[in-house]
Design an enzyme around this catalytic site. Sequence first.
Site, PDB file in Angstrom:
ATOM      1  N   ARG A 190       0.869  -1.172   0.000  1.00  0.00           N
ATOM      2  CA  ARG A 190       0.000   0.000   0.000  1.00  0.00           C
ATOM      3  C   ARG A 190       0.903   1.218   0.000  1.00  0.00           C
ATOM      4  O   ARG A 190       2.027   1.178   0.481  1.00  0.00           O
ATOM      5  CB  ARG A 190      -0.853   0.030   1.271  1.00  0.00           C
ATOM      6  N   ARG A 194      -3.491  10.470   0.069  1.00  0.00           N
ATOM      7  CA  ARG A 194      -4.562  11.172   0.763  1.00  0.00           C
ATOM      8  C   ARG A 194      -5.106  12.296  -0.099  1.00  0.00           C
ATOM      9  O   ARG A 194      -4.322  13.092  -0.609  1.00  0.00           O
ATOM     10  CB  ARG A 194      -3.958  11.801   2.023  1.00  0.00           C
ATOM     11  N   GLU A 319      21.558   9.388   6.074  1.00  0.00           N
ATOM     12  CA  GLU A 319      21.275   7.953   6.183  1.00  0.00           C
ATOM     13  C   GLU A 319      21.583   7.264   4.850  1.00  0.00           C
ATOM     14  O   GLU A 319      20.946   7.561   3.839  1.00  0.00           O
ATOM     15  CB  GLU A 319      19.785   7.804   6.511  1.00  0.00           C
TER      16      GLU A 319
HETATM   17  C1  LIG Z   1      16.233   3.100  10.873  1.00  0.00           C
HETATM   18  C2  LIG Z   1      15.066   2.728  11.724  1.00  0.00           C
HETATM   19  C3  LIG Z   1      14.086   3.662  12.002  1.00  0.00           C
HETATM   20  C4  LIG Z   1      12.987   3.319  12.786  1.00  0.00           C
HETATM   21  N1  LIG Z   1      12.038   4.265  13.025  1.00  0.00           N
HETATM   22  C5  LIG Z   1      10.962   3.951  13.765  1.00  0.00           C
HETATM   23  C6  LIG Z   1       9.940   4.923  14.008  1.00  0.00           C
HETATM   24  O1  LIG Z   1      10.008   6.058  13.536  1.00  0.00           O
HETATM   25  N2  LIG Z   1       8.871   4.559  14.754  1.00  0.00           N
HETATM   26  C7  LIG Z   1       8.744   3.295  15.289  1.00  0.00           C
HETATM   27  O2  LIG Z   1       7.766   3.021  15.983  1.00  0.00           O
HETATM   28  N3  LIG Z   1       9.727   2.359  15.107  1.00  0.00           N
HETATM   29  C8  LIG Z   1      10.815   2.660  14.357  1.00  0.00           C
HETATM   30  N4  LIG Z   1      11.801   1.714  14.155  1.00  0.00           N
HETATM   31  C9  LIG Z   1      11.659   0.378  14.786  1.00  0.00           C
HETATM   32  C10 LIG Z   1      12.286   0.289  16.191  1.00  0.00           C
HETATM   33  O3  LIG Z   1      13.658   0.571  16.112  1.00  0.00           O
HETATM   34  C11 LIG Z   1      12.048  -1.142  16.724  1.00  0.00           C
HETATM   35  O4  LIG Z   1      10.673  -1.363  16.893  1.00  0.00           O
HETATM   36  C12 LIG Z   1      12.702  -1.450  18.071  1.00  0.00           C
HETATM   37  O5  LIG Z   1      13.989  -0.953  18.188  1.00  0.00           O
HETATM   38  C13 LIG Z   1      12.736  -2.972  18.252  1.00  0.00           C
HETATM   39  O6  LIG Z   1      13.226  -3.307  19.550  1.00  0.00           O
HETATM   40  P1  LIG Z   1      13.882  -4.721  19.825  1.00  0.00           P
HETATM   41  O7  LIG Z   1      14.092  -4.802  21.282  1.00  0.00           O
HETATM   42  O8  LIG Z   1      13.100  -5.778  19.155  1.00  0.00           O
HETATM   43  O9  LIG Z   1      15.261  -4.698  19.013  1.00  0.00           O
HETATM   44  P2  LIG Z   1      16.623  -3.902  19.261  1.00  0.00           P
HETATM   45  O10 LIG Z   1      16.365  -2.479  19.571  1.00  0.00           O
HETATM   46  O11 LIG Z   1      17.474  -4.189  18.082  1.00  0.00           O
HETATM   47  O12 LIG Z   1      17.238  -4.592  20.543  1.00  0.00           O
HETATM   48  C14 LIG Z   1      17.902  -5.837  20.498  1.00  0.00           C
HETATM   49  C15 LIG Z   1      19.137  -5.716  21.359  1.00  0.00           C
HETATM   50  O13 LIG Z   1      19.719  -7.006  21.474  1.00  0.00           O
HETATM   51  C16 LIG Z   1      21.112  -6.848  21.495  1.00  0.00           C
HETATM   52  N5  LIG Z   1      21.732  -8.116  21.088  1.00  0.00           N
HETATM   53  C17 LIG Z   1      21.578  -8.759  19.922  1.00  0.00           C
HETATM   54  N6  LIG Z   1      22.312  -9.888  19.915  1.00  0.00           N
HETATM   55  C18 LIG Z   1      22.934  -9.951  21.116  1.00  0.00           C
HETATM   56  C19 LIG Z   1      23.852 -10.867  21.699  1.00  0.00           C
HETATM   57  N7  LIG Z   1      24.284 -11.943  21.026  1.00  0.00           N
HETATM   58  N8  LIG Z   1      24.291 -10.621  22.938  1.00  0.00           N
HETATM   59  C20 LIG Z   1      23.886  -9.525  23.632  1.00  0.00           C
HETATM   60  N9  LIG Z   1      23.042  -8.622  23.120  1.00  0.00           N
HETATM   61  C21 LIG Z   1      22.559  -8.830  21.876  1.00  0.00           C
HETATM   62  C22 LIG Z   1      21.363  -5.729  20.496  1.00  0.00           C
HETATM   63  O14 LIG Z   1      22.629  -5.120  20.720  1.00  0.00           O
HETATM   64  C23 LIG Z   1      20.201  -4.803  20.766  1.00  0.00           C
HETATM   65  O15 LIG Z   1      20.536  -3.791  21.701  1.00  0.00           O
HETATM   66  C24 LIG Z   1      12.873   2.014  13.318  1.00  0.00           C
HETATM   67  C25 LIG Z   1      13.873   1.065  13.031  1.00  0.00           C
HETATM   68  C26 LIG Z   1      14.935   1.408  12.230  1.00  0.00           C
HETATM   69  C27 LIG Z   1      15.965   0.366  11.900  1.00  0.00           C
END
Ligand SMILES: Cc1cc2nc3c(=O)[nH]c(=O)nc-3n(C[C@H](O)[C@H](O)[C@H](O)COP(=O)(O)OP(=O)(O)OC[C@H]3O[C@@H](n4cnc5c(N)ncnc54)[C@H](O)[C@@H]3O)c2cc1C
Length: 386
Positions: A190, A194, A319
């Site tokens: 999608r 708007r 970026e």
């Molecule tokens: C460029 C970008 C822009 C975004 N913009 C938005 C936005 O505007 N609005 C929105 O709602 N969401 C946005 N998001 C999404 C948002 O970032 C995610 O929803 C969120 O960060 C997910 O959280 P998480 O805990 O799943 O993952 P993560 O934040 O990746 O956390 C996982 C953690 O696990 C750790 N880890 C991994 N493997 C290991 C290991 N082997 N040992 C120890 N630690 C480990 C990593 O270091 C990391 O800190 C965006 C994402 C990106 C990439």
Amino acid sequence: MLVKNLYNYYSTKQQKGDVIVYDYLIVGAGLFGSTFAHEAHKRDKKCLVIDKRDHIAGNVYTEEIEGIQVHKYGAHIFHTNSKKIWDYINQFAEFNRYTNSPVANYRGEIYNLPFNMNTFNKLWGVSTPQQAKEKIEEQKKTITGSTITNLEEQAISIVGTDIYEKLIKGYTEKQWGRPANELPAFIIKRLPVRFTYDNNYFNDRYQGIPIGGYTKIIEKMLNGIDVQLNTDYFDHKEKLDRLADKVVYTGMIDQYFQYCYGRLEYRSLHFDTKILDDTDNFQGNAVVNYTDDITPFTRIIEHKHFEFGTQEHTVITEEYPKEWTVDDEPYYPINNSKNTEMYKQYKELADIEENVIFGGRLATYKYYDMHQVIGAALATIDKEFS
Ligand SMILES: Cc1cc2nc3c(=O)[nH]c(=O)nc-3n(C[C@H](O)[C@H](O)[C@H](O)COP(=O)(O)OP(=O)(O)OC[C@H]3O[C@@H](n4cnc5c(N)ncnc54)[C@H](O)[C@@H]3O)c2cc1C
């Protein structure tokens, strides 16, 4: 509490014959791991959170530079339609009134996003929704085949050729590193279109930026919980597993199973952050997308505009999308059929792995927005404590 030398501490404890005290070892101090830890801690469970990075908060990490909260892993705008999730996150921070209204820069021409009457007026001089619809309908006719076979056709079938050429093609090709007519159509299921003069990117009821940044939210979530940074789970897996009854794993699922079915693929990003001393306002907006195919980056973020900053200087981040290699951060899963099939096989292993909960964007190989990842963590908690 930040535990610096936990191994030494525990090896001493073990030598003394003490019992290991954690209910949960949480791998990853991102939003999923931190929400889970906070909720488990509230239920009197002892948690240890580890992260391989040198900071908490995962990809939502913000750092203060020149008095400005800098989104170190790309622009993060919180938005949700769920009152439950909005109330939940508001426990940890006050949100400002930021409304995401990015603009597109196509070779110096500026267009409003998402595609709306302001965009159509600038592109074609039309002023009514009817005129805009007619223009799009006319341009859609260039797609003659009965089936859509690629992203280019999919985009034109929704918004016509002009918007596709100026605002979608270059941006998408940079983002995915491939020609749009070689990309699968499913990437653009999608497109936000708007027929009102409304530049608000999201349709959600609630949105904003936490005052003071996202890291503070995670600090509050982890208050009273043991945290150890600079610790890769796989460097100390056996030892760490022995510290707790259960593991909550938020890292890459294929890595957990030693890539036994192969490597899942991602797109990555490189962020180039600059402090600008010669201006207090570089681009007049938090997010500007560069939609041409010549500019090497896809967008520039000017962080102060997320918080209506009035500082003397400004901080911007360019970026650059890139192919993912093992040394890069895996940002966007590539959910094509090959990876989807591979993930299914890993998921089957995860489902039978005892005492390990897999959650978050990396362990479920899924792009999650922040509200979705909080929702997923709360659902996991409900299941765990039901
Ligand atoms: C460029 C970008 C822009 C975004 N913009 C938005 C936005 O505007 N609005 C929105 O709602 N969401 C946005 N998001 C999404 C948002 O970032 C995610 O929803 C969120 O960060 C997910 O959280 P998480 O805990 O799943 O993952 P993560 O934040 O990746 O956390 C996982 C953690 O696990 C750790 N880890 C991994 N493997 C290991 C290991 N082997 N040992 C120890 N630690 C480990 C990593 O270091 C990391 O800190 C965006 C994402 C990106 C990439």
